[in-house]
Write a protein that holds these residues in place. Structure first.
Motif, PDB file in Angstrom:
ATOM      1  N   ASP A   1       0.839  -1.200   0.000  1.00 61.92           N
ATOM      2  CA  ASP A   1       0.000   0.000   0.000  1.00 61.92           C
ATOM      3  C   ASP A   1       0.874   1.250   0.000  1.00 61.92           C
ATOM      4  O   ASP A   1       1.094   1.870   1.039  1.00 61.92           O
ATOM      5  CB  ASP A   1      -0.927  -0.017   1.224  1.00 61.92           C
ATOM      6  N   ALA A   2       1.367   1.619  -1.179  1.00 63.73           N
ATOM      7  CA  ALA A   2       2.206   2.809  -1.301  1.00 63.73           C
ATOM      8  C   ALA A   2       1.322   4.053  -1.373  1.00 63.73           C
ATOM      9  O   ALA A   2       0.389   4.124  -2.173  1.00 63.73           O
ATOM     10  CB  ALA A   2       3.074   2.709  -2.552  1.00 63.73           C
ATOM     11  N   ASP A   3       1.596   5.040  -0.519  1.00 61.24           N
ATOM     12  CA  ASP A   3       0.802   6.264  -0.527  1.00 61.24           C
ATOM     13  C   ASP A   3       1.358   7.247  -1.554  1.00 61.24           C
ATOM     14  O   ASP A   3       2.376   7.000  -2.210  1.00 61.24           O
ATOM     15  CB  ASP A   3       0.760   6.891   0.869  1.00 61.24           C
ATOM     16  N   ALA A   4       0.678   8.393  -1.684  1.00 64.53           N
ATOM     17  CA  ALA A   4       1.059   9.384  -2.692  1.00 64.53           C
ATOM     18  C   ALA A   4       2.460   9.916  -2.450  1.00 64.53           C
ATOM     19  O   ALA A   4       3.222  10.157  -3.394  1.00 64.53           O
ATOM     20  CB  ALA A   4       0.046  10.525  -2.701  1.00 64.53           C
ATOM     21  N   ALA A   5       2.818  10.113  -1.168  1.00 65.33           N
ATOM     22  CA  ALA A   5       4.149  10.638  -0.851  1.00 65.33           C
ATOM     23  C   ALA A   5       5.235   9.666  -1.313  1.00 65.33           C
ATOM     24  O   ALA A   5       6.281  10.079  -1.831  1.00 65.33           O
ATOM     25  CB  ALA A   5       4.265  10.901   0.641  1.00 65.33           C
ATOM     26  N   THR A   6       4.991   8.361  -1.138  1.00 62.42           N
ATOM     27  CA  THR A   6       5.960   7.361  -1.564  1.00 62.42           C
ATOM     28  C   THR A   6       6.108   7.353  -3.081  1.00 62.42           C
ATOM     29  O   THR A   6       7.219   7.290  -3.611  1.00 62.42           O
ATOM     30  CB  THR A   6       5.537   5.970  -1.072  1.00 62.42           C
ATOM     31  N   VAL A   7       4.970   7.424  -3.770  1.00 59.26           N
ATOM     32  CA  VAL A   7       5.013   7.443  -5.234  1.00 59.26           C
ATOM     33  C   VAL A   7       5.775   8.667  -5.726  1.00 59.26           C
ATOM     34  O   VAL A   7       6.602   8.578  -6.640  1.00 59.26           O
ATOM     35  CB  VAL A   7       3.588   7.425  -5.804  1.00 59.26           C
ATOM     36  N   ARG A   8       5.536   9.814  -5.108  1.00 65.12           N
ATOM     37  CA  ARG A   8       6.245  11.035  -5.494  1.00 65.12           C
ATOM     38  C   ARG A   8       7.751  10.890  -5.284  1.00 65.12           C
ATOM     39  O   ARG A   8       8.556  11.389  -6.062  1.00 65.12           O
ATOM     40  CB  ARG A   8       5.747  12.210  -4.652  1.00 65.12           C
ATOM     41  N   SER A   9       8.135  10.209  -4.199  1.00 64.43           N
ATOM     42  CA  SER A   9       9.560  10.074  -3.878  1.00 64.43           C
ATOM     43  C   SER A   9      10.308   9.242  -4.918  1.00 64.43           C
ATOM     44  O   SER A   9      11.532   9.295  -4.991  1.00 64.43           O
ATOM     45  CB  SER A   9       9.737   9.452  -2.494  1.00 64.43           C
ATOM     46  N   LEU A  10       9.580   8.461  -5.725  1.00 60.94           N
ATOM     47  CA  LEU A  10      10.209   7.610  -6.734  1.00 60.94           C
ATOM     48  C   LEU A  10      10.508   8.353  -8.024  1.00 60.94           C
ATOM     49  O   LEU A  10      11.209   7.833  -8.896  1.00 60.94           O
ATOM     50  CB  LEU A  10       9.302   6.407  -7.045  1.00 60.94           C
ATOM     51  N   ILE A  11       9.988   9.571  -8.160  1.00 58.87           N
ATOM     52  CA  ILE A  11      10.170  10.322  -9.397  1.00 58.87           C
ATOM     53  C   ILE A  11      11.618  10.816  -9.502  1.00 58.87           C
ATOM     54  O   ILE A  11      12.095  11.534  -8.626  1.00 58.87           O
ATOM     55  CB  ILE A  11       9.200  11.516  -9.468  1.00 58.87           C
ATOM     56  N   PRO A  12      12.333  10.445 -10.551  1.00 56.19           N
ATOM     57  CA  PRO A  12      13.714  10.938 -10.706  1.00 56.19           C
ATOM     58  C   PRO A  12      13.730  12.393 -11.151  1.00 56.19           C
ATOM     59  O   PRO A  12      12.714  12.926 -11.613  1.00 56.19           O
ATOM     60  CB  PRO A  12      14.291  10.029 -11.797  1.00 56.19           C
ATOM     61  N   THR A  13      14.865  13.021 -11.010  1.00 56.45           N
ATOM     62  CA  THR A  13      15.039  14.368 -11.552  1.00 56.45           C
ATOM     63  C   THR A  13      15.303  14.239 -13.047  1.00 56.45           C
ATOM     64  O   THR A  13      16.252  13.575 -13.461  1.00 56.45           O
ATOM     65  CB  THR A  13      16.226  15.085 -10.875  1.00 56.45           C
ATOM     66  N   TRP A  14      14.453  14.868 -13.844  1.00 58.93           N
ATOM     67  CA  TRP A  14      14.509  14.695 -15.292  1.00 58.93           C
ATOM     68  C   TRP A  14      15.667  15.478 -15.920  1.00 58.93           C
ATOM     69  O   TRP A  14      16.378  14.970 -16.774  1.00 58.93           O
ATOM     70  CB  TRP A  14      13.182  15.128 -15.905  1.00 58.93           C
ATOM     71  N   GLY A  15      15.842  16.724 -15.520  1.00 56.59           N
ATOM     72  CA  GLY A  15      16.861  17.556 -16.154  1.00 56.59           C
ATOM     73  C   GLY A  15      16.350  18.146 -17.456  1.00 56.59           C
ATOM     74  O   GLY A  15      15.188  18.538 -17.563  1.00 56.59           O
TER      75      GLY A  15
END
Length: 619
Positions: free
Chosen positions: A361-375
């Motif tokens: 059960d991954a919450d929204a904060a966890t999902v956001r933390s997986l986003i890499p920096t695109w550049g």
């Protein structure tokens, strides 16, 4: 992966070589070695032409036979290893390879020294779950080994075989070289656990090259003329590289994984993938041949693929240059694809914290933390020529563009606060027989080709809590352009909160402060007038005067008759009568801006001029 195996092989061979410095009276010594903590060394025999006490004080030449070294899931086998100019003292070597020694392999390697080590053939076998990969290295030469560090290592050819899997990949390499290889540091990766989560990386080796790489699978052949790079950096992992690789092999071979095993697999993979980097690496002269379908041959070329690692003063950069793909009746060319300033660090750090609860059960904060920096990504010099409709080779789709830019960085809670999307000179031929309504309208206006450019650029300022729309524009060759800039205040950090309810409330609180719009005509209006005049059987000049008069009369009834409204109406009417450039600037009288509530409370468009300072100019 094969480069990693190669470096491990060098590490093993240096360790093997050191054992030959043992001083025995007979000319042949059988069965020596040791085993410790997942690492094992076996040597069938040691042969030397001169084996005396004098040898302990001077360099000599000798050979090892039937050598096998194992570390984790990887084994290294050589029927013969020839050593020249061993410099390690006898007492050090004897202690180094004593079976009762408790020293780690990395410490033992530090005592090895030789002028040259030669291996006619080295077999490296590594297991990945059900798959086994075997590498055969020919004519391996290690030169100037001192304190376990190799000045230069080379191998002439390498063949790769894979078994136990469905893959039909065939792989081979030409000559390979590597310099400044720190064997003790490399061995430490496999037998040592990280002291902390932020263990610094160590330089493992310097420059390396691999020539003439050839691979084929399912009818697709790839050839790479040369791969080169420098400064391989690596750090220890939480469970050591040996244990991490073993865990990945074990979990990867299972069918159904429990939530705990899934979390362990994710954590282990993230820890290992984030544990190494290169200062730079590039591949040049890439050729691709094969078939994507029985009746369509595909040929491709890539001049260069390169990666440069990030430093304190330089962002990471990855790029592909000179890409071309050709079919029997198709071609795609791309000058450059580049990605600069990207980082997977945030993603790896979040993955290393995964547990069973996160998997379930991954919450929204966890999902956001997986986003890499695109550049910033650029795709430049694109030229595409393909069939417009399958089976109709006479109908072509031809398009291309000068540059496509996608920037998304400076993230807050995973959301980029600096955004830039730009497309320069998107050019395409308009198909004369198109059924698309918009394309038919453009053809009716006399356009045979399109050349469009657009740009969206926005930046959030944390200190002033403002969102600056630096530019939003759209332009077309022989058409004109429209551009806009704007400023929103009261944009707090809560707008980027993972909780959508909090973010929505914060967004409603934002206030518009300024808006500037510029419209420029460069041919579109004249084409429209000419078409409309023909349909109405009149002259374009007559329509122009009619439209201008109508605007001058109609606009005041809509936006009011205040001084600002009159100035705006007159500017718009003048632009329609003789379209050139129209500029409209609006700024709120209240420095804090207008909120969404303020805007929805306006009863009539004319009421806006009470709260705004508006200027307009037609040129």
């Amino acid at each position: 992966m094969t480069r990693s195996i190669y470096r491990s092989g060098i590490c093993a061979l240096a360790l093997i070589a050191g054992s030959a410095a043992l001083q025995f009276e007979p000319a042949i010594i059988h069965d020596i070695g040791f085993a410790r903590s997942g690492t094992a060394l076996q040597i069938g025999a040691v042969r030397t032409s001169l084996w005396s006490a004098a040898w302990a004080q001077a360099a000599d030449t000798f050979s090892l036979e039937n050598v096998r070294f194992t570390i984790g899931t990887t084994s290294y086998e050589a029927k013969r290893v020839d050593l020249t100019g061993v410099t390690s003292p006898r007492a050090t070597i004897e202690a180094l390879f004593a079976s009762a020694s408790t020293e780690p392999v990395s410490a033992r390697l530090s005592a090895i020294g030789a002028r040259q080590i030669t291996i006619p053939e080295l077999k490296v076998t590594q297991k990945f779950g059900p798959e086994t990969q075997t590498n055969i290295l020919k004519n391996v030469v290690l030169k100037d080994v001192a304190n376990g560090r190799i000045a230069t290592a080379t191998a002439d050819t390498i063949g790769v075989e894979t078994s136990g899997s469905k893959t039909t990949l065939a792989l081979s390499y030409g000559r390979m070289s590597i310099s400044d290889f720190d064997l003790p540091a490399y061995a430490k990766l496999f037998e040592t656990r990280a002291d902390s989560a932020s263990s610094p990386p160590t330089k493992i080796h310097g420059a390396f090259t691999v020539e003439n790489i050839e691979a084929s699978e399912e009818g697709v052949n790839v050839r790479i003329a040369r791969v080169a790079g420098r400064d391989f950096m690596a750090r220890t992992t939480k469970d050591s590289w040996t244990d991490s690789l073993a865990a990945l092999a074990e979990l990867g071979g299972k069918g159904d994984l429990s939530e705990e095993d899934q979390a362990k697999l994710v954590r282990t993979a993230a820890d290992l993938l984030s544990a190494f980097d290169f200062a730079s690496v590039e591949a040049t002269g890439i050729e691709i041949t094969g078939s994507k379908a029985k009746d369509t041959d595909v040929t491709g070329r890539i001049n260069r693929m390169a990666y440069t690692g990030a430093t304190a003063s330089r962002p990471a950069d990855a790029r592909i240059e000179g890409m071309e793909f050709f079919g029997k009746s198709e071609s795609i060319k791309i000058g450059t694809i580049s990605l600069t300033g990207f980082s997977f660090g945030p993603t790896f750090e979040a993955l290393k914290k995964f547990d069973a609860k996160t998997i379930k059960d991954a919450d929204a904060a966890t999902v956001r933390s997986l986003i890499p920096t695109w550049g910033t990504m650029h795709i430049s010099g694109v030229d595409i020529d393909v069939s417009a409709d399958k089976g109709k080779k006479d109908e072509r789709a031809k398009l291309g563009w000068k540059d496509l830019e996608l920037t998304a960085d400076k993230p807050v809670n995973g959301i980029p606060t600096n955004i830039r999307i730009g497309l320069q000179n998107l050019a395409m031929e308009l198909p004369a027989k198109s059924d698309e309504e918009g394309i038919r309208d453009l053809i009716a206006l006399g356009y045979k080709n399109l050349d469009l450019s657009l740009l969206l650029s926005a930046l959030w300022n944390a200190e002033t809590e403002e969102l600056n729309i630096r530019e939003y524009s759209l332009s077309g060759q022989d058409m004109g352009s429209i551009s806009m800039t704007g400023l929103l205040g009261g944009v707090t950090k809560d707008v980027f909160d993972p909780d959508t309810a909090i973010a929505a409330v914060a967004l409603v609180g934002a206030k518009a402060k300024a808006l500037d719009i510029t419209v420029e005509n460069k041919g579109l209006f004249e084409r429209y007038l000419e078409k409309a005049a023909k349909e109405q059987k009149t002259k374009p000049e007559t329509l122009r005067a009619t439209y201008g008069t109508a605007a001058a009369v109609a606009l005041p009834s809509i936006i009011g008759t205040s001084e600002q409204a009159k100035a705006l109406s007159q500017a718009i009417a003048r632009f329609i009568a003789k379209p050139g450039r129209l500029t409209v600037n609006a700024k709120t009288k209240d420095p804090s801006g207008l909120s969404l509530v303020d805007i929805t409370a306006l009863q009539e468009p004319a009421d806006a001029f009470v709260k705004l300072n508006v200027t307009a100019k037609a040129e």
